[in-house]
Design a protein around this motif. Structure first.
Motif, mmCIF file in Angstrom:
data_model
loop_
_atom_site.group_PDB
_atom_site.id
_atom_site.type_symbol
_atom_site.label_atom_id
_atom_site.label_comp_id
_atom_site.label_asym_id
_atom_site.label_seq_id
_atom_site.Cartn_x
_atom_site.Cartn_y
_atom_site.Cartn_z
ATOM 1 N N SER A 104 56.068 23.556 7.722
ATOM 2 C CA SER A 104 54.892 24.047 8.440
ATOM 3 C C SER A 104 53.630 23.748 7.640
ATOM 4 N N PRO A 105 52.575 23.312 8.302
ATOM 5 C CA PRO A 105 52.440 22.991 9.720
ATOM 6 C C PRO A 105 52.864 21.551 10.012
ATOM 7 N N THR A 123 55.509 31.208 15.769
ATOM 8 C CA THR A 123 54.819 29.963 16.082
ATOM 9 C C THR A 123 53.383 30.171 16.541
ATOM 10 N N SER A 177 52.152 25.793 13.443
ATOM 11 C CA SER A 177 52.442 26.444 12.170
ATOM 12 C C SER A 177 53.316 27.660 12.424
ATOM 13 N N GLY A 178 53.971 28.097 11.371
ATOM 14 C CA GLY A 178 54.844 29.259 11.478
ATOM 15 C C GLY A 178 55.686 29.387 10.228
ATOM 16 N N THR A 179 56.747 30.159 10.342
ATOM 17 C CA THR A 179 57.609 30.439 9.195
ATOM 18 C C THR A 179 58.803 29.495 9.166
ATOM 19 N N TYR A 224 60.178 32.096 14.071
ATOM 20 C CA TYR A 224 59.194 31.231 13.443
ATOM 21 C C TYR A 224 57.742 31.708 13.512
#
Length: 107
Positions: free
Chosen positions: A85-86, A58, A79-81, A56
Protein backbone atom coordinates in the motif's frame (compact mmCIF):
# COMPACT_ATOMS: atom_id res chain seq x y z
CA UNK A 1 -13.18 15.78 -12.18
CA UNK A 2 -16.58 15.25 -13.72
CA UNK A 3 -17.80 11.90 -12.39
CA UNK A 4 -21.23 10.37 -12.95
CA UNK A 5 -23.39 10.75 -9.83
CA UNK A 6 -23.51 6.99 -9.27
CA UNK A 7 -19.70 6.89 -9.05
CA UNK A 8 -19.69 9.83 -6.63
CA UNK A 9 -22.17 7.85 -4.52
CA UNK A 10 -20.00 4.73 -4.69
CA UNK A 11 -16.86 6.64 -3.67
CA UNK A 12 -18.73 8.26 -0.77
CA UNK A 13 -20.01 4.86 0.39
CA UNK A 14 -16.45 3.48 0.25
CA UNK A 15 -15.09 6.49 2.13
CA UNK A 16 -17.62 5.74 4.90
CA UNK A 17 -17.08 1.94 4.74
CA UNK A 18 -20.84 1.64 4.10
CA UNK A 19 -21.29 -1.68 2.30
CA UNK A 20 -25.08 -1.33 2.13
CA UNK A 21 -24.88 1.99 0.28
CA UNK A 22 -21.99 0.65 -1.82
CA UNK A 23 -24.03 -2.32 -3.05
CA UNK A 24 -27.06 -0.10 -3.77
CA UNK A 25 -24.99 1.69 -6.46
CA UNK A 26 -25.23 -1.48 -8.55
CA UNK A 27 -27.97 -2.70 -10.89
CA UNK A 28 -30.16 -5.70 -10.07
CA UNK A 29 -27.83 -8.19 -11.82
CA UNK A 30 -24.30 -6.77 -11.47
CA UNK A 31 -20.84 -8.34 -11.62
CA UNK A 32 -17.60 -7.31 -9.94
CA UNK A 33 -14.26 -8.84 -10.95
CA UNK A 34 -11.43 -8.39 -8.44
CA UNK A 35 -8.33 -10.44 -7.59
CA UNK A 36 -9.26 -13.22 -9.99
CA UNK A 37 -12.77 -13.69 -8.60
CA UNK A 38 -16.18 -12.68 -9.91
CA UNK A 39 -18.86 -11.54 -7.47
CA UNK A 40 -22.41 -11.61 -8.83
CA UNK A 41 -25.48 -9.87 -7.45
CA UNK A 42 -25.87 -7.12 -4.89
CA UNK A 43 -25.64 -9.48 -1.89
CA UNK A 44 -22.31 -10.99 -3.01
CA UNK A 45 -20.99 -7.52 -3.80
CA UNK A 46 -22.06 -6.27 -0.37
CA UNK A 47 -20.35 -9.25 1.31
CA UNK A 48 -17.17 -8.76 -0.77
CA UNK A 49 -17.08 -5.04 0.08
CA UNK A 50 -17.65 -5.72 3.81
CA UNK A 51 -14.85 -8.28 3.84
CA UNK A 52 -12.35 -6.03 2.06
CA UNK A 53 -13.29 -3.09 4.30
CA UNK A 54 -12.71 -5.17 7.44
CA UNK A 55 -9.47 -6.70 6.17
CA UNK A 56 -7.85 -3.78 4.38
CA UNK A 57 -9.63 -0.52 5.35
CA UNK A 58 -9.51 0.42 1.66
CA UNK A 59 -9.35 4.11 0.76
CA UNK A 60 -9.61 5.34 -2.83
CA UNK A 61 -8.19 8.52 -4.29
CA UNK A 62 -9.23 9.25 -7.88
CA UNK A 63 -6.25 10.23 -10.02
CA UNK A 64 -7.93 10.30 -13.43
CA UNK A 65 -11.21 9.50 -15.16
CA UNK A 66 -11.96 8.89 -18.81
CA UNK A 67 -14.51 7.15 -21.01
CA UNK A 68 -13.62 4.45 -23.50
CA UNK A 69 -16.51 3.08 -25.57
CA UNK A 70 -19.21 2.22 -22.98
CA UNK A 71 -16.76 2.05 -20.07
CA UNK A 72 -15.85 4.70 -17.50
CA UNK A 73 -12.33 4.12 -16.21
CA UNK A 74 -11.16 5.56 -12.90
CA UNK A 75 -7.46 5.44 -12.21
CA UNK A 76 -7.16 5.35 -8.44
CA UNK A 77 -4.54 5.34 -5.73
CA UNK A 78 -5.68 2.60 -3.36
CA UNK A 79 -4.36 2.57 0.17
CA UNK A 80 -5.11 0.43 3.18
CA UNK A 81 -3.69 -2.18 5.52
CA UNK A 82 -2.36 -4.47 2.77
CA UNK A 83 1.18 -5.22 1.64
CA UNK A 84 2.44 -2.75 -0.95
CA UNK A 85 0.00 0.00 0.00
CA UNK A 86 -0.59 2.33 -1.73
CA UNK A 87 -1.02 0.95 -5.26
CA UNK A 88 -2.51 2.35 -8.44
CA UNK A 89 -5.46 0.42 -9.86
CA UNK A 90 -7.98 0.96 -12.64
CA UNK A 91 -11.68 0.63 -11.84
CA UNK A 92 -13.51 -0.09 -15.11
CA UNK A 93 -17.25 0.58 -14.82
CA UNK A 94 -20.12 -0.17 -17.14
CA UNK A 95 -23.09 2.01 -16.21
CA UNK A 96 -26.62 1.40 -17.47
CA UNK A 97 -29.75 3.26 -16.40
CA UNK A 98 -27.72 5.24 -13.83
CA UNK A 99 -26.58 2.08 -12.00
CA UNK A 100 -23.32 0.12 -12.19
CA UNK A 101 -23.82 -3.11 -14.12
CA UNK A 102 -20.19 -4.19 -14.15
CA UNK A 103 -16.94 -3.33 -12.37
CA UNK A 104 -13.54 -4.79 -13.22
CA UNK A 105 -10.57 -3.86 -11.03
CA UNK A 106 -7.18 -4.18 -12.74
CA UNK A 107 -3.63 -2.87 -12.41
Amino acid sequence: MDLPIILKNLLEAQENFDSNSYSECFSDDPKVFDEGKTHKGKEEIKDWNEKTNEEYKTKLEVIDVFNEDQTTILTTKVSGTFDGSPIVLKYKFEIKNEKISSLKITD
